[in-house]
Write a protein that holds these residues in place. Structure first.
Motif, PDB file in Angstrom:
ATOM      1  N   ALA A 353       0.819  -1.149  -0.035  1.00 34.23           N
ATOM      2  CA  ALA A 353       0.159   0.070   0.153  1.00 34.23           C
ATOM      3  C   ALA A 353       0.738   1.225  -0.025  1.00 34.23           C
ATOM      4  N   PRO A 354       1.468   1.706  -1.375  1.00 36.02           N
ATOM      5  CA  PRO A 354       2.315   2.899  -1.107  1.00 36.02           C
ATOM      6  C   PRO A 354       1.876   4.068  -0.625  1.00 36.02           C
ATOM      7  N   VAL A 356      -0.420   4.575   1.770  1.00 33.79           N
ATOM      8  CA  VAL A 356      -0.268   4.375   3.307  1.00 33.79           C
ATOM      9  C   VAL A 356       0.948   4.538   4.049  1.00 33.79           C
ATOM     10  N   ALA A 357       1.949   4.149   3.080  1.00 33.59           N
ATOM     11  CA  ALA A 357       3.352   4.209   3.489  1.00 33.59           C
ATOM     12  C   ALA A 357       3.611   5.589   3.418  1.00 33.59           C
ATOM     13  N   LEU A 358       3.519   6.219   2.404  1.00 31.15           N
ATOM     14  CA  LEU A 358       3.794   7.742   2.261  1.00 31.15           C
ATOM     15  C   LEU A 358       3.221   8.759   3.126  1.00 31.15           C
ATOM     16  N   ARG A 359       1.980   8.286   3.527  1.00 34.12           N
ATOM     17  CA  ARG A 359       1.142   8.985   4.633  1.00 34.12           C
ATOM     18  C   ARG A 359       2.057   8.854   5.965  1.00 34.12           C
ATOM     19  N   GLU A 360       2.393   7.520   6.189  1.00 29.83           N
ATOM     20  CA  GLU A 360       3.021   7.212   7.579  1.00 29.83           C
ATOM     21  C   GLU A 360       4.447   7.941   7.510  1.00 29.83           C
ATOM     22  N   TRP A 361       4.923   7.922   6.450  1.00 27.15           N
ATOM     23  CA  TRP A 361       6.405   8.879   6.403  1.00 27.15           C
ATOM     24  C   TRP A 361       6.208   9.999   6.520  1.00 27.15           C
ATOM     25  N   ALA A 362       5.262  10.513   5.956  1.00 25.17           N
ATOM     26  CA  ALA A 362       4.734  12.059   6.349  1.00 25.17           C
ATOM     27  C   ALA A 362       4.734  12.434   7.990  1.00 25.17           C
ATOM     28  N   ARG A 363       4.043  11.390   8.369  1.00 22.14           N
ATOM     29  CA  ARG A 363       3.531  11.678   9.747  1.00 22.14           C
ATOM     30  C   ARG A 363       4.904  11.891  10.681  1.00 22.14           C
ATOM     31  N   VAL A 364       5.747  11.093  10.659  1.00 21.80           N
ATOM     32  CA  VAL A 364       7.125  11.010  11.208  1.00 21.80           C
ATOM     33  C   VAL A 364       8.078  12.178  10.922  1.00 21.80           C
ATOM     34  N   THR A 365       7.811  12.767   9.708  1.00 16.67           N
ATOM     35  CA  THR A 365       8.742  13.965   9.222  1.00 16.67           C
ATOM     36  C   THR A 365       8.326  15.133   9.626  1.00 16.67           C
ATOM     37  N   ALA A 366       9.451  16.182   9.960  1.00 20.08           N
ATOM     38  CA  ALA A 366       9.025  17.449  10.297  1.00 20.08           C
ATOM     39  C   ALA A 366       8.819  18.324   9.049  1.00 20.08           C
ATOM     40  N   MET A 404       0.414  10.848  -5.907  1.00 18.35           N
ATOM     41  CA  MET A 404       0.194  10.033  -4.696  1.00 18.35           C
ATOM     42  C   MET A 404       1.193  10.815  -3.579  1.00 18.35           C
ATOM     43  N   LEU A 405       2.271  11.437  -4.124  1.00 15.35           N
ATOM     44  CA  LEU A 405       3.024  12.364  -3.043  1.00 15.35           C
ATOM     45  C   LEU A 405       2.011  13.417  -2.450  1.00 15.35           C
ATOM     46  N   ASP A 406       1.394  14.120  -3.479  1.00 15.57           N
ATOM     47  CA  ASP A 406       0.736  15.398  -2.985  1.00 15.57           C
ATOM     48  C   ASP A 406      -0.661  14.995  -2.305  1.00 15.57           C
ATOM     49  N   ASN A 408      -0.497  13.012   0.088  1.00 13.22           N
ATOM     50  CA  ASN A 408       0.001  12.125   1.397  1.00 13.22           C
ATOM     51  C   ASN A 408       0.922  13.185   2.019  1.00 13.22           C
ATOM     52  N   GLY A 409       0.952  14.277   1.926  1.00 13.68           N
ATOM     53  CA  GLY A 409       1.814  15.300   2.643  1.00 13.68           C
ATOM     54  C   GLY A 409       2.952  15.484   2.138  1.00 13.68           C
ATOM     55  N   TRP A 410       3.269  15.296   0.827  1.00 17.87           N
ATOM     56  CA  TRP A 410       4.669  15.662   0.209  1.00 17.87           C
ATOM     57  C   TRP A 410       4.447  16.376  -0.997  1.00 17.87           C
ATOM     58  N   ARG A 411       5.291  17.087  -1.423  1.00 16.56           N
ATOM     59  CA  ARG A 411       5.259  18.070  -2.753  1.00 16.56           C
ATOM     60  C   ARG A 411       6.824  17.497  -3.563  1.00 16.56           C
ATOM     61  N   LEU A 412       6.487  16.928  -4.777  1.00 10.39           N
ATOM     62  CA  LEU A 412       7.552  16.471  -5.387  1.00 10.39           C
ATOM     63  C   LEU A 412       8.352  17.741  -6.074  1.00 10.39           C
ATOM     64  N   VAL A 413       9.705  17.639  -5.834  1.00  2.00           N
ATOM     65  CA  VAL A 413      10.332  18.780  -6.114  1.00  2.00           C
ATOM     66  C   VAL A 413      11.460  18.644  -7.364  1.00  2.00           C
ATOM     67  N   CYS A 414      11.688  17.350  -7.507  1.00  2.00           N
ATOM     68  CA  CYS A 414      12.936  16.847  -8.396  1.00  2.00           C
ATOM     69  C   CYS A 414      12.576  15.396  -8.835  1.00  2.00           C
ATOM     70  N   TYR A 415      12.486  15.238 -10.009  1.00  6.54           N
ATOM     71  CA  TYR A 415      12.159  13.699 -10.663  1.00  6.54           C
ATOM     72  C   TYR A 415      13.239  13.296 -11.867  1.00  6.54           C
ATOM     73  N   GLU A 416      13.989  12.584 -11.530  1.00 10.24           N
ATOM     74  CA  GLU A 416      14.905  12.083 -12.449  1.00 10.24           C
ATOM     75  C   GLU A 416      15.150  10.774 -12.765  1.00 10.24           C
ATOM     76  N   ASP A 417      14.685   9.873 -13.915  1.00  4.60           N
ATOM     77  CA  ASP A 417      14.611   8.677 -14.396  1.00  4.60           C
ATOM     78  C   ASP A 417      15.497   8.523 -15.531  1.00  4.60           C
ATOM     79  N   LYS A 418      16.800   8.113 -15.204  1.00  7.40           N
ATOM     80  CA  LYS A 418      17.934   8.059 -16.145  1.00  7.40           C
ATOM     81  C   LYS A 418      18.265   6.674 -16.149  1.00  7.40           C
ATOM     82  N   SER A 419      18.984   6.277 -17.260  1.00  7.38           N
ATOM     83  CA  SER A 419      19.541   4.920 -17.410  1.00  7.38           C
ATOM     84  C   SER A 419      20.264   4.423 -16.423  1.00  7.38           C
ATOM     85  N   GLU A 420      20.939   5.404 -15.593  1.00  5.55           N
ATOM     86  CA  GLU A 420      21.891   4.773 -14.400  1.00  5.55           C
ATOM     87  C   GLU A 420      21.478   5.212 -13.129  1.00  5.55           C
TER      88      GLU A 420
END
Length: 435
Positions: A353-354, A356-366, A404-406, A408-420
């Motif tokens: 349940a990604p 649910v996990a993100l929401r829990e990670w947000a809970r424990v993060t300042a 999904m981040l938006d 559950n308590g997060w804002r995506l600021v950088c996304y990099e999907d490269k071969s390496e």
């Protein structure tokens, strides 16, 4: 592929009966391996949610007349190492004791028939036996004895053979008696073992003063609890059965990825004195870099659901830079706002349940804290390596990950999907709905 609950059945008459019914009622699938009919045992526990080993007339201490003994002990040892739920009945209980480091040997003679067992103090705190009656009428059919391994909890006993029920660790139980046997099953025992008919018939009783409790209601309680435990832990069991046999070689297999982890952690912007988590830390490759980021006065926690991976991390000397915790990443043992940065490599898309996990990670993060999702290879490269196309449903794909981040308590600021490599960095937002 999910196997479900693997049931090892040694003889035709000694099936899972009421235990099997409880497992099916909990929505679990049974794979009955009838070794008496020549069914092969699996070589590993891949896809196995629980291991049940039934009774039989063979000796737990000898391979004579028991060609599958070695393979069954190997499965039991693998289950103990990976914390797969186990229930051994009769012979299965004795095999469990041997697999855990105990000793089985010839007893003082056969104990066959309906007689009582008494629960001990440890039963009051046991996940299956709590609330059991002090005396219980059960079916005995055994002639061996055993010494339990160090640390095992004795749950029930009787005068002739003191070890009647026990627990090894937190998820493996042995029952010397046949709690699974209802009247229909007892009739099957009478038919299969006619020499024991007088003792095992459903209506036969011992001469114990007073009347021990009938096993029916308690049978349903114990087996229902075991089935519920198996169902609740199924996702974690799948993870542990995959990673436990690979833990010893994990660090050497991916040693070349170390510099990529260091570079990824540097992107988190950690400050001295802060607290950082590595969720799904495995052998702890990122932990030294996290420690360097927060300095001597900061705190670093490495969290994994597989004990064997944390053992590997400690062996690599990473228990020094971090505190290693066995924990569910959906339910972290931390207060709200306890951390300033979360690093997670190759975990989110394998969780049941990604969101649910993100929401829990947000809970424990300042607020303002960082979440960095990482993998040392890109999504397309990994898909090609596994011989499959990229799925539009991949939770790490940007169209899926950003909302999904938006939400559950997060804002995506950088996304990099490269071969390496793959890297996504998000910031904890101060949203009351998630605080």
């Amino acid at each position: 592929m999910t196997v479900g609950v693997l049931v090892v059945q040694h003889v035709r008459a000694e099936g899972p009966y009421a235990l099997g019914e409880a497992l099916v009622a909990a929505g679990l699938r049974l794979r009955v391996c009838r070794v008496w009919a020549g069914d092969p045992l699996p070589e590993s526990l891949a896809g196995v949610e629980a291991l049940v080993v039934m009774g039989g007339p063979m000796a737990a201490y000898s391979d004579d007349g028991f060609p599958t003994r070695g393979a069954e002990l190997a499965l039991l040892r693998a289950a103990l190492a990976a914390e797969v739920p186990v229930l051994g009945v009769g012979l299965g209980a004795r095999l469990l004791a041997v697999a855990a480091g105990g000793v089985a040997r010839t007893g003082s003679g056969s104990q066959v028939g309906w007689a009582e067992v008494r629960t001990g103090p440890a039963a009051d705190r046991d996940p299956l036996f709590a609330g059991a009656p002090a005396r219980l009428r059960v079916l005995h059919r055994h002639g061996e004895t055993e010494e339990l391994p160090d640390g095992a909890a004795l749950l029930a006993s009787c005068e002739r053979y003191p070890v009647q029920a026990f627990r090894v660790g937190g998820s493996a139980w042995g029952l010397r008696f046949h709690l699974e046997v209802d009247e229909a099953a007892a009739d099957a025992f009478v038919t299969a073992f006619p020499a024991e008919a007088a003792a095992t018939a459903p209506g036969s009783r011992d001469a114990t003063p007073g009347e021990p409790a009938e096993p029916g209601p308690y049978r349903d309680l114990v087996f229902g609890r075991f089935a519920a435990l198996v169902a609740a832990r199924a996702a974690h069991t799948a993870t542990r059965t995959f990673f436990t046999p690979r833990a010893d070689a994990w660090e050497a297999r991916f040693a070349a990825d170390g510099p990529r982890y260091v570079a990824a952690v540097a992107r988190m912007g950690l400050l001295p004195g802060q607290t950082a988590l590595d969720l799904g830390c495995g052998s702890g490759r990122a932990l030294p870099a996290l420690r360097a980021g927060v300095g001597d006065k900061g705190k670093v926690f490495g969290v994994d659901v597989t004990s064997a991976m944390l053992t590997a991390a400690a062996r690599e000397g990473r228990a020094g830079p971090a505190c290693l915790l066995v924990a569910d990443c959906h339910r972290l043992p931390l207060p709200p706002g306890a951390t300033h940065g979360i690093f997670s490599a190759g975990l989110l898309d394998h969780l049941p349940a990604p969101p649910v996990a993100l929401r829990e990670w947000a809970r424990v993060t300042a607020p303002g804290g960082t979440l960095l999702l990482f993998h040392p290879s890109g999504r397309a490269e990994r898909a090609a390596r596994h011989g499959r196309p990229l799925s539009p449903d991949d939770p790490l794909g940007e169209p899926n990950l950003r909302p999904m981040l938006d939400g559950n308590g997060w804002r995506l600021v950088c996304y990099e999907d490269k071969s390496e490599y793959f890297l996504a960095r998000a910031v904890r937002v101060a949203d009351e709905a998630h605080d």
